[in-house]
Design a protein around this motif. Structure first.
Motif, PDB file in Angstrom:
ATOM      1  N   GLU A   1       0.825  -1.203   0.000  1.00 32.91           N
ATOM      2  CA  GLU A   1       0.000   0.000   0.000  1.00 32.91           C
ATOM      3  C   GLU A   1       0.863   1.258   0.000  1.00 32.91           C
ATOM      4  O   GLU A   1       1.948   1.298   0.560  1.00 32.91           O
ATOM      5  CB  GLU A   1      -0.931  -0.001   1.211  1.00 32.91           C
ATOM      6  N   GLN A   2       0.330   2.326  -0.611  1.00 31.27           N
ATOM      7  CA  GLN A   2       1.159   3.513  -0.831  1.00 31.27           C
ATOM      8  C   GLN A   2       1.461   4.292   0.439  1.00 31.27           C
ATOM      9  O   GLN A   2       2.334   5.145   0.447  1.00 31.27           O
ATOM     10  CB  GLN A   2       0.480   4.423  -1.854  1.00 31.27           C
ATOM     11  N   HIS A   3       0.764   4.018   1.550  1.00 31.07           N
ATOM     12  CA  HIS A   3       1.046   4.790   2.756  1.00 31.07           C
ATOM     13  C   HIS A   3       2.297   4.284   3.471  1.00 31.07           C
ATOM     14  O   HIS A   3       2.751   4.907   4.433  1.00 31.07           O
ATOM     15  CB  HIS A   3      -0.162   4.761   3.709  1.00 31.07           C
TER      16      HIS A   3
ATOM     17  N   ARG B   1       6.086   4.348   0.014  1.00 30.30           N
ATOM     18  CA  ARG B   1       5.284   4.721  -1.148  1.00 30.30           C
ATOM     19  C   ARG B   1       5.988   4.421  -2.468  1.00 30.30           C
ATOM     20  O   ARG B   1       5.373   3.955  -3.418  1.00 30.30           O
ATOM     21  CB  ARG B   1       4.922   6.206  -1.067  1.00 30.30           C
TER      22      ARG B   1
ATOM     23  N   SER C   1       0.664  -0.412  -5.517  1.00 30.09           N
ATOM     24  CA  SER C   1      -0.572   0.279  -5.870  1.00 30.09           C
ATOM     25  C   SER C   1      -0.697   1.526  -5.024  1.00 30.09           C
ATOM     26  O   SER C   1      -0.130   1.621  -3.934  1.00 30.09           O
ATOM     27  CB  SER C   1      -1.781  -0.633  -5.627  1.00 30.09           C
ATOM     28  N   ASN C   2      -1.463   2.516  -5.522  1.00 28.49           N
ATOM     29  CA  ASN C   2      -1.723   3.694  -4.705  1.00 28.49           C
ATOM     30  C   ASN C   2      -2.985   3.530  -3.870  1.00 28.49           C
ATOM     31  O   ASN C   2      -3.414   4.440  -3.178  1.00 28.49           O
ATOM     32  CB  ASN C   2      -1.826   4.958  -5.575  1.00 28.49           C
TER      33      ASN C   2
ATOM     34  N   CYS D   1      -4.934   2.624  -0.748  1.00 32.56           N
ATOM     35  CA  CYS D   1      -4.551   2.459   0.648  1.00 32.56           C
ATOM     36  C   CYS D   1      -5.770   2.296   1.546  1.00 32.56           C
ATOM     37  O   CYS D   1      -5.678   2.425   2.754  1.00 32.56           O
ATOM     38  CB  CYS D   1      -3.696   3.624   1.122  1.00 32.56           C
TER      39      CYS D   1
END
Length: 453
Positions: free
Chosen positions: A318-320, A323, A328-329, A331
């Motif tokens: 996850e992008q959090h 990043r 993938s962006n 989240c």
């Protein structure tokens, strides 16, 4: 009182920082025809709160709700009966207000629900691992394409011509930013899917083949044949399913050789809701691919005392977190819709899902048989689940409008889905679910007979 948090100087400073000349420049990628050139038509420029409420209520009265008409719309969004207990459970405060379970010690209920959801979906799709949901079916489809590129280290994507055109458009839009090559096509307007034509487009540079099951015309492609052809070239098979109820009657995509299975979960537990929010589904058959999956996963573990517990796992996707290395962006997830899906699926159980699927198919066969008796109407499909295509001998868009005026929502015209394809203009996609009564089917047939006479 109006809320204006930014001054003109604030906006100017922000635009200077990001290098944009104006706010309008931020919308340069939005086609001009999709942008408003003035206020929204029909809304007053300024009015009191009560006046706005009255105006909006008048506008809403122009809607024809699904439950107020003989309803046969489908094409990726289906009307099914959702038990009242589903809504009762998802509105419990601990579910309705929870955002995301980053702190597992205080979110065990949410985490367990998502773990059960993943387990249900993996079994439904015939896969090893499912994630804890995505935004909707079309974006899940793109994420599958992006994942296939990571796994195969290739960048050519073969889309079936019978993939929902909206899903195909999302893939093509996102591919502009990744430089993936998209090999697209239109559906062959014939009784059986063009498997041979699809297989002929697969080569050694192909990362994945994307096939819908059942497809946009309601047909049932031979997934095993396509899987074998894709694997022979080193490509992955991505299967898109927009009607999960169908999998109560059909062999699961994973059993047929699909590597990644994605879809729309709206049919189970989630109402039509005028188009959203919906629920993206995502699963993989090979557990070795789990680290390349987008979105979040809930895992089962034990705590310091050896008691069963649940946590988010493999969150580096996850992008959090990290990043720049995320797959993938995405989240977050459609948690409330996933809960509704899982509650409804639990209430149905395996036997209930099979019974629901068989009733859908029975009513669809009844409708197809009756429509085929109308002069000028031909059923295209040789096989289908609860959705099939008929040809009307005239532009289906005009027929759909006339039927709507009679209080019959007859289906989705292919001319609406494929406005540039004149060869498909006479096609009408008809969906029949357990909410369509035999009386509704007779109403559709009578109205259509009158219009085509």
């Amino acid at each position: 009182m109006r809320y204006l948090p930014l001054t003109p100087a604030d906006r100017s400073a922000m635009l200077d920082t990001i290098g944009a000349e104006s706010v309008d420049a931020l919308f340069a990628d939005v086609p001009a025809e999709a942008q408003l050139d003035g206020p929204i038509h029909g809304l007053p420029h300024h009015a009191s709160e009560m006046a706005v409420e009255k105006h909006m209520r008048r506008l809403s009265q122009r809607n024809l709700a699904a439950g107020d008409a003989a309803f046969f719309l489908g094409a990726g969004a289906y009307r099914h009966h959702v038990p009242a207990s589903v809504d009762h459970i998802i509105q419990r405060g601990e579910f309705l207000t929870a955002y995301t379970p980053y702190q597992p010690e205080i979110a065990q209920g949410t985490l367990q629900m998502l773990f059960e959801f993943q387990s249900q979906l993996a079994r439904l799709y015939g896969c090893a691992v499912a994630n804890a949901s995505m935004y909707d079916g079309s974006t899940a489809c793109w994420e599958a394409v992006a994942m296939a590129a990571r796994v195969t280290k290739r960048d050519r994507v073969v889309l079936s011509g019978a993939l929902h055109p909206h899903y195909a458009e999302v893939v093509k839009t996102m591919a502009k930013f990744t430089q993936d090559e998209i090999a697209d096509a239109q559906p062959a307007f014939q009784a059986q899917p063009d498997n041979a034509g699809l297989i002929a487009r697969i080569d050694e540079e192909t990362s994945c083949v994307v096939v819908q099951y059942p497809d946009i015309l309601g047909r049932l492609p031979d997934l095993t044949e396509i899987a074998e052809a894709a694997h022979a070239k080193g490509a992955l098979l991505v299967v898109v399913n927009t009607e999960p109820v169908a999998l109560g009657a059909l062999k699961s995509p994973g059993e047929c050789g699909a590597d990644i299975v994605v879809g729309e979960g709206q049919s189970i537990g989630v109402g039509l809701q005028f188009g959203g929010p919906y629920l993206g589904l995502f699963a993989v058959r090979d557990p070795r691919h789990v680290r390349q999956m987008p979105g979040r996963l809930c895992g089962e573990t034990v705590d310091a005392e050896g008691k069963r517990g649940f946590v988010l796992t493999l969150s580096t996707r996850e992008q959090h977190i990290r990043r720049e290395k995320a797959t993938s962006n995405i989240c977050t997830n459609s948690g409330l819709c996933a809960l509704a899906f899982s509650v409804h699926m639990t209430l149905l159980g395996e036997k209930g899902l099979r019974a629901l699927a068989l009733e859908n198919h029975r009513l669809a066969c009844l409708a197809a048989d009756k429509l085929a008796q109308i002069p000028g109407v031909e059923v295209l499909n040789e096989s289908f689940f609860n959705e099939f295509t008929v040809t009307l001998g005239t532009d289906a868009r005009d027929v759909v409008r006339k039927l709507a005026d009679r209080g019959v929502l007859a289906g989705v015209s292919l001319g609406r889905l494929y406005p540039q394809a004149e060869a498909l203009a006479e096609g009408l996609l008809v969906a029949v679910t357990e909410t369509s009564t035999e009386e509704d089917i007779d109403t559709l047939c009578a109205a259509l007979t009158e219009i085509l006479a």
